[in-house]
Design a protein around this motif. Structure first.
Motif, PDB file in Angstrom:
ATOM      1  N   GLY A 337       0.839  -1.192   0.000  1.00 29.37           N
ATOM      2  CA  GLY A 337       0.000   0.000   0.000  1.00 29.37           C
ATOM      3  C   GLY A 337       0.872   1.239   0.000  1.00 29.37           C
ATOM      4  N   ASP A 338       0.611   2.132   0.935  1.00 31.06           N
ATOM      5  CA  ASP A 338       1.352   3.391   0.992  1.00 31.06           C
ATOM      6  C   ASP A 338       2.444   3.399   2.052  1.00 31.06           C
ATOM      7  OD1 ASP A 338      -0.218   4.510  -1.027  1.00 31.06           O
ATOM      8  OD2 ASP A 338      -1.763   5.134   0.391  1.00 31.06           O
ATOM      9  N   VAL A 339       2.728   2.268   2.671  1.00 31.97           N
ATOM     10  CA  VAL A 339       3.704   2.260   3.760  1.00 31.97           C
ATOM     11  C   VAL A 339       4.822   1.257   3.464  1.00 31.97           C
ATOM     12  CG1 VAL A 339       2.029   2.974   5.500  1.00 31.97           C
ATOM     13  CG2 VAL A 339       2.361   0.552   5.046  1.00 31.97           C
ATOM     14  N   PRO A 340       6.000   1.460   4.084  1.00 37.80           N
ATOM     15  CA  PRO A 340       7.123   0.541   3.843  1.00 37.80           C
ATOM     16  C   PRO A 340       6.820  -0.853   4.394  1.00 37.80           C
ATOM     17  CG  PRO A 340       7.861   2.599   4.866  1.00 37.80           C
ATOM     18  CD  PRO A 340       6.374   2.585   4.955  1.00 37.80           C
ATOM     19  N   LEU A 341       7.270  -1.861   3.672  1.00 37.28           N
ATOM     20  CA  LEU A 341       7.056  -3.234   4.092  1.00 37.28           C
ATOM     21  C   LEU A 341       7.766  -3.536   5.408  1.00 37.28           C
ATOM     22  CD1 LEU A 341       6.023  -6.119   3.513  1.00 37.28           C
ATOM     23  CD2 LEU A 341       8.099  -6.493   2.156  1.00 37.28           C
TER      24      LEU A 341
END
Length: 427
Positions: A337-341
């Motif tokens: 999505g919009d966040v770091p894994l």
């Protein structure tokens, strides 16, 4: 509950407790709850109950959950810095650093190991550490917490540099390493094993040569063995409902934290019935363990070297540059999505701090770090180096993403290159 609150209020009034003492009670209760249940579980009502006051009294002191969280984090940072300072002042060697280089490295190793032990010391110290780790994770998602997170990192590095006669880059490297180590060291059930592993890794980081380097990592990995069954990589390759559930769980963990996970939320994101999640993952432990393995395998099985062929920032300038590019790509570019894994990995490690049932799995999670796609080098030194770089990279990711940046790729890459030069004694 009302009887308990009333009794607590009578005790407060009888002891002459004022507003400042009430606020201290609230902050202490909030810190304990964040350490035990994460920010999501530390509701205003739960904190008020833990503090023994009615919710309106808490809201008189802190008008919103955001203000309360900020105050809890600020107090934890202050207490954590004070605890670190006490350890460092007791161990600082003094002098002008005229000892042989090997002696200085050993002293720095011992100071760093002692600092890790203090951060993990059972009781208030471990609570403050857990809250600081949550602060770093929170700052990645919300820039409002960035200044506080940056203050903690900068002051910790400065204190370590002063005590151990380190250059700023060297001190920051060790702070980054400590963040990764303590994050993966939470379960008290395996504290002895974590302490041994941490000392082995810090020795390597400080270039202190020890006989049998890598023995303990290999030993603990052998003891843990391999769990049977179909791995998340195979599940995701095959697709279908189990793959959809894992993808939804990883995404939610990175976006909102493992504390907020529920079968209902995962089912809604995966667009399946809650009973389907329960069927494939019959308990929370099975679900969280599968999620961690899925995150790990996404990092290691994504073949970043192949993908990086088209990455505009790829330079491959020497072995350090190439490795730094690989880690930079994994930290910055791999997202859900919009966040770091990497946030999903951090969140799942933090679950191991709070849920004793996950302690065994959390240790296994830690031991899998640095094993690309499950393949562990037969050479103990190589395996230990890969393990060190993997855990250190978590610390780099958290400390760098917890601060504003105009060029995240450049900042993360710079820190990775600097640390690799320090590890090899080239800078």
């Amino acid at each position: 509950m009302r009887a308990r609150l009333a009794k607590r209020r009578r005790l407060c009034y009888a002891s002459g407790m004022g507003n400042g003492q009430t606020a201290d009670l609230i902050l202490a209760a909030g810190g304990q709850l964040i350490a035990q249940a994460g920010p999501e579980g530390a509701s205003v009502r739960a904190i008020a109950e833990r503090a023994g006051i009615p919710p309106p009294t808490l809201q008189h002191h802190f008008r919103s959950k955001a203000h309360l969280l900020e105050a809890i984090y600020a107090q934890a940072v202050t207490s954590h810095l004070a605890g670190s300072a006490a350890v460092l002042s007791a161990l600082a060697p003094g002098g002008e650093g005229g000892e042989p280089d090997s002696v200085r490295r050993a002293v720095r190793r011992d100071i760093t190991v002692a600092l890790a032990a203090e951060w993990l010391r059972e009781g208030a110290a471990a609570i403050h550490t857990a809250v600081v780790l949550h602060l770093l994770v929170q700052a990645v998602r919300d820039p409002a917490y960035a200044a506080l997170a940056e203050r903690w990192a900068a002051e910790t590095a400065a204190a370590l540099a002063h005590a151990a006669l380190l250059e700023p880059d060297e001190a920051l490297f060790l702070v980054e390493l400590l963040v990764g180590l303590v994050l993966a060291s939470g379960p008290a059930l395996f504290r002895r094993e974590s302490d041994v592993l941490n000392r082995e890794l810090v020795s390597l980081a400080c270039r202190v040569e020890e006989a049998g380097a890598g023995y303990w990592l290999a030993h603990f990995r052998a003891l843990r063995g391999k769990r049977p069954g179909k791995g998340p990589a195979e599940v995701e390759r095959q697709g279908g409902v189990p793959a959809d559930i894992l993808h939804a769980g990883v995404t939610l963990t990175a976006e909102t934290g493992a504390d907020a996970l529920s079968y209902r939320k995962i089912a809604a994101r995966a667009q399946v019935a809650p009973s389907s999640v329960l069927y494939h993952f019959p308990d929370r432990r099975a679900l969280l363990t599968a999620l961690y393995r899925a995150v790990h395998q996404r990092f290691m099985a994504a073949e970043p070297l192949t993908q990086m062929a088209q990455w505009p920032h790829f330079s491959a300038s020497g072995p350090h540059g190439r490795m730094a590019d690989v880690f930079t790509y994994m930290i910055v570019e791999q997202r859900v999505g919009d966040v770091p894994l990497f946030l999903a990995s951090c969140e799942l490690f933090l679950m191991g701090w709070r849920e004793p049932d996950l302690a065994s799995d959390a240790l296994a999670m830690r031991l899998e770090r640095g094993a690309p796609d499950g393949r562990i080098s037969a050479d103990r030194q190589e395996a230990l180096t890969a393990h060190l770089q993997s855990l250190w990279s978590i610390g780099v990711a958290l400390t760098q993403f917890a601060r504003p940046s105009a060029n995240r790729v450049a900042d993360v890459g710079r820190r990775l290159r600097a640390g690799m030069r320090i590890m090899t004694g080239e800078g």
